[in-house]
Design a protein around this motif. Structure first.
Motif, PDB file in Angstrom:
ATOM      1  N   THR A 135      -9.540  -6.513   3.329  1.00  0.00           N
ATOM      2  CA  THR A 135      -9.556  -7.255   2.065  1.00  0.00           C
ATOM      3  C   THR A 135      -8.253  -7.064   1.298  1.00  0.00           C
ATOM      4  O   THR A 135      -7.672  -8.015   0.770  1.00  0.00           O
ATOM      5  N   ILE A 136      -7.769  -5.833   1.236  1.00  0.00           N
ATOM      6  CA  ILE A 136      -6.530  -5.564   0.509  1.00  0.00           C
ATOM      7  C   ILE A 136      -5.358  -6.262   1.174  1.00  0.00           C
ATOM      8  O   ILE A 136      -4.434  -6.748   0.509  1.00  0.00           O
ATOM      9  N   MET A 137      -5.366  -6.353   2.503  1.00  0.00           N
ATOM     10  CA  MET A 137      -4.281  -7.035   3.217  1.00  0.00           C
ATOM     11  C   MET A 137      -4.169  -8.502   2.809  1.00  0.00           C
ATOM     12  O   MET A 137      -3.083  -9.087   2.850  1.00  0.00           O
ATOM     13  N   LYS A 138      -5.291  -9.102   2.416  1.00  0.00           N
ATOM     14  CA  LYS A 138      -5.268 -10.513   2.034  1.00  0.00           C
ATOM     15  C   LYS A 138      -4.650 -10.739   0.663  1.00  0.00           C
ATOM     16  O   LYS A 138      -4.252 -11.857   0.333  1.00  0.00           O
ATOM     17  N   ASP A 139      -4.572  -9.698  -0.146  1.00  0.00           N
ATOM     18  CA  ASP A 139      -4.039  -9.820  -1.501  1.00  0.00           C
ATOM     19  C   ASP A 139      -2.532 -10.056  -1.430  1.00  0.00           C
ATOM     20  O   ASP A 139      -1.799  -9.229  -0.877  1.00  0.00           O
ATOM     21  N   PRO A 140      -2.035 -11.174  -1.994  1.00  0.00           N
ATOM     22  CA  PRO A 140      -0.593 -11.462  -1.894  1.00  0.00           C
ATOM     23  C   PRO A 140       0.271 -10.557  -2.762  1.00  0.00           C
ATOM     24  O   PRO A 140       1.487 -10.498  -2.581  1.00  0.00           O
ATOM     25  N   ARG A 141      -0.342  -9.831  -3.678  1.00  0.00           N
ATOM     26  CA  ARG A 141       0.435  -8.952  -4.545  1.00  0.00           C
ATOM     27  C   ARG A 141       0.779  -7.648  -3.828  1.00  0.00           C
ATOM     28  O   ARG A 141       0.001  -7.156  -3.030  1.00  0.00           O
ATOM     29  N   SER A 142       1.941  -7.094  -4.154  1.00  0.00           N
ATOM     30  CA  SER A 142       2.359  -5.820  -3.564  1.00  0.00           C
ATOM     31  C   SER A 142       2.142  -4.690  -4.564  1.00  0.00           C
ATOM     32  O   SER A 142       2.582  -4.782  -5.716  1.00  0.00           O
ATOM     33  N   GLY A 143       1.477  -3.641  -4.124  1.00  0.00           N
ATOM     34  CA  GLY A 143       1.254  -2.469  -4.947  1.00  0.00           C
ATOM     35  C   GLY A 143       2.332  -1.430  -4.731  1.00  0.00           C
ATOM     36  O   GLY A 143       3.285  -1.650  -3.977  1.00  0.00           O
ATOM     37  N   PRO A 144       2.188  -0.277  -5.369  1.00  0.00           N
ATOM     38  CA  PRO A 144       3.213   0.778  -5.248  1.00  0.00           C
ATOM     39  C   PRO A 144       3.472   1.203  -3.808  1.00  0.00           C
ATOM     40  O   PRO A 144       4.628   1.408  -3.422  1.00  0.00           O
ATOM     41  N   ALA A 145       2.417   1.345  -3.010  1.00  0.00           N
ATOM     42  CA  ALA A 145       2.609   1.783  -1.628  1.00  0.00           C
ATOM     43  C   ALA A 145       3.426   0.768  -0.840  1.00  0.00           C
ATOM     44  O   ALA A 145       4.296   1.129  -0.036  1.00  0.00           O
ATOM     45  N   GLY A 146       3.164  -0.508  -1.063  1.00  0.00           N
ATOM     46  CA  GLY A 146       3.918  -1.540  -0.370  1.00  0.00           C
ATOM     47  C   GLY A 146       5.381  -1.550  -0.758  1.00  0.00           C
ATOM     48  O   GLY A 146       6.263  -1.683   0.094  1.00  0.00           O
ATOM     49  N   VAL A 147       5.648  -1.392  -2.052  1.00  0.00           N
ATOM     50  CA  VAL A 147       7.032  -1.367  -2.530  1.00  0.00           C
ATOM     51  C   VAL A 147       7.776  -0.163  -1.953  1.00  0.00           C
ATOM     52  O   VAL A 147       8.922  -0.278  -1.492  1.00  0.00           O
ATOM     53  N   VAL A 148       7.123   0.996  -1.971  1.00  0.00           N
ATOM     54  CA  VAL A 148       7.752   2.205  -1.431  1.00  0.00           C
ATOM     55  C   VAL A 148       8.041   2.040   0.055  1.00  0.00           C
ATOM     56  O   VAL A 148       9.125   2.414   0.539  1.00  0.00           O
ATOM     57  N   ASP A 164       2.006  -5.346   2.908  1.00  0.00           N
ATOM     58  CA  ASP A 164       0.553  -5.525   2.865  1.00  0.00           C
ATOM     59  C   ASP A 164      -0.164  -4.417   3.629  1.00  0.00           C
ATOM     60  O   ASP A 164      -1.214  -3.921   3.186  1.00  0.00           O
ATOM     61  N   SER A 165       0.386  -4.022   4.771  1.00  0.00           N
ATOM     62  CA  SER A 165      -0.241  -2.955   5.566  1.00  0.00           C
ATOM     63  C   SER A 165      -0.207  -1.622   4.842  1.00  0.00           C
ATOM     64  O   SER A 165      -1.183  -0.862   4.850  1.00  0.00           O
ATOM     65  N   ALA A 166       0.928  -1.322   4.199  1.00  0.00           N
ATOM     66  CA  ALA A 166       1.041  -0.055   3.474  1.00  0.00           C
ATOM     67  C   ALA A 166       0.045   0.001   2.329  1.00  0.00           C
ATOM     68  O   ALA A 166      -0.644   1.014   2.125  1.00  0.00           O
ATOM     69  N   ASP A 167      -0.049  -1.072   1.544  1.00  0.00           N
ATOM     70  CA  ASP A 167      -1.020  -1.113   0.445  1.00  0.00           C
ATOM     71  C   ASP A 167      -2.445  -0.945   0.966  1.00  0.00           C
ATOM     72  O   ASP A 167      -3.254  -0.201   0.397  1.00  0.00           O
ATOM     73  N   ALA A 168      -2.750  -1.660   2.065  1.00  0.00           N
ATOM     74  CA  ALA A 168      -4.110  -1.624   2.607  1.00  0.00           C
ATOM     75  C   ALA A 168      -4.444  -0.263   3.192  1.00  0.00           C
ATOM     76  O   ALA A 168      -5.576   0.218   3.059  1.00  0.00           O
ATOM     77  N   TRP A 169      -3.470   0.368   3.854  1.00  0.00           N
ATOM     78  CA  TRP A 169      -3.736   1.659   4.491  1.00  0.00           C
ATOM     79  C   TRP A 169      -4.042   2.730   3.450  1.00  0.00           C
ATOM     80  O   TRP A 169      -4.920   3.560   3.631  1.00  0.00           O
ATOM     81  N   ILE A 170      -3.289   2.682   2.326  1.00  0.00           N
ATOM     82  CA  ILE A 170      -3.525   3.666   1.268  1.00  0.00           C
ATOM     83  C   ILE A 170      -4.770   3.310   0.468  1.00  0.00           C
ATOM     84  O   ILE A 170      -5.644   4.148   0.230  1.00  0.00           O
ATOM     85  N   GLY A 171      -4.855   2.054   0.060  1.00  0.00           N
ATOM     86  CA  GLY A 171      -5.975   1.638  -0.789  1.00  0.00           C
ATOM     87  C   GLY A 171      -7.281   1.458  -0.049  1.00  0.00           C
ATOM     88  O   GLY A 171      -8.356   1.457  -0.664  1.00  0.00           O
ATOM     89  N   GLY A 172      -7.212   1.298   1.280  1.00  0.00           N
ATOM     90  CA  GLY A 172      -8.435   1.076   2.039  1.00  0.00           C
ATOM     91  C   GLY A 172      -9.311   2.294   2.181  1.00  0.00           C
ATOM     92  O   GLY A 172     -10.491   2.189   2.532  1.00  0.00           O
ATOM     93  N   LEU A 173      -8.742   3.475   1.930  1.00  0.00           N
ATOM     94  CA  LEU A 173      -9.510   4.727   1.938  1.00  0.00           C
ATOM     95  C   LEU A 173     -10.294   4.924   3.235  1.00  0.00           C
ATOM     96  O   LEU A 173     -11.410   5.455   3.241  1.00  0.00           O
ATOM     97  N   GLY A 174      -9.730   4.489   4.341  1.00  0.00           N
ATOM     98  CA  GLY A 174     -10.367   4.681   5.641  1.00  0.00           C
ATOM     99  C   GLY A 174     -11.420   3.665   5.983  1.00  0.00           C
ATOM    100  O   GLY A 174     -11.987   3.707   7.082  1.00  0.00           O
ATOM    101  N   ASP A 175     -11.712   2.722   5.079  1.00  0.00           N
ATOM    102  CA  ASP A 175     -12.767   1.738   5.313  1.00  0.00           C
ATOM    103  C   ASP A 175     -12.176   0.450   5.899  1.00  0.00           C
ATOM    104  O   ASP A 175     -11.219  -0.106   5.349  1.00  0.00           O
TER     105      ASP A 175
END
Length: 242
Positions: free
Chosen positions: A100-113, A83-94
């Motif tokens: 908000t992204i951290m709350k999403d239970p789905r894992s994106g590419p950054a999280g999987v990597v 969740d942190s990896a997805d949020a750090w990449i997708g959060g774009l510094g905001d």
């Protein structure tokens, strides 16, 4: 006291504890001081498994230890890492977008990597350590949970709610004693114990600074990421020391 320990065991591992202990708000708060001990318990159980595996092929032994490690902890912190990896990449510094992204239970590419890379690092380190690697198996989970205790003592909580909110007001004296005991355990493990402690401290400082800059605090997910990165960092440092 015992209820607080059971809360810590029940939250940080998949070892069975009475469900009723989680209804005690005071025990939940006091459980923070027991986190390093729970890390030592995890390490001790891994050492018990490592004993019969010390003559097995190194790659097979490393895989079995890593599988046991993940099962024992229920992949709790791996979820926070993803969740942190997805949020750090997708959060774009905001800040708000990151939370908000951290709350999403789905894992994106950054999280999987992130999950794959951390698990690969752990596997490679375990396979590279001389069997049965008592020091690494004990200190990596201990220092990772001690880092969580220190995080709640020294860093603001970035959310108004969340599973970590009950730990923010944990008794400080008991938690500090637990951290000192963890440091003493490292001192008993010769210079490699000091190396493990130094690596864990460096990771903590860098990750805390990153969380303060992005979120003005930490969350349960960033604490999970901290635990995973600390374990991987300590294992790699100890593997390189031989």
């Amino acid at each position: 006291m015992m209820r607080a320990l059971l809360v810590a065991i029940g939250f940080l591992t998949r070892l069975p504890v009475p469900a009723s202990v989680f209804d005690d708000a005071r025990a939940q708060s006091r459980s923070l001081a027991w986190y390093p001990l729970v890390g030592a318990i995890v390490g001790g159980l891994l050492c018990l498994l490592a004993w019969p595996l010390q003559h097995a092929p190194p790659l097979l032994s490393a895989v079995l230890l890593l599988v046991a490690w993940v099962c024992l902890t229920g992949a709790l912190h791996l979820d926070g890492l993803a969740d942190s990896a997805d949020a750090w990449i997708g959060g774009l510094g905001d800040r708000e977008r990151t939370l908000t992204i951290m709350k999403d239970p789905r894992s994106g590419p950054a999280g999987v990597v992130a999950l794959v890379l951390v698990l690969l690092l752990k596997f490679a380190a375990l396979a590279s350590l001389p069997a049965p690697a008592w020091i690494a198996l004990l200190l990596a989970p201990l220092l990772a949970r001690a880092a969580l205790t220190l995080a709640f003592l020294s860093t603001p909580y970035a959310r108004s709610g969340g599973i970590g909110r009950a730990l923010v007001d944990a008794p400080r004296a008991a938690a500090i004693v637990a951290l000192l005991a963890g440091a003493a355990a490292c001192a008993l493990a010769d210079w490699r114990g000091a190396l493990a402690l130094a690596v864990a401290a460096l990771i903590f400082l860098l990750w805390r600074q990153a969380c303060l800059r992005r979120l003005q605090g930490m969350t349960g997910d960033t604490c999970g990421a901290l635990a995973e990165i600390t374990e991987a960092g300590v294992l790699v440092a100890l593997a390189l020391s031989y």
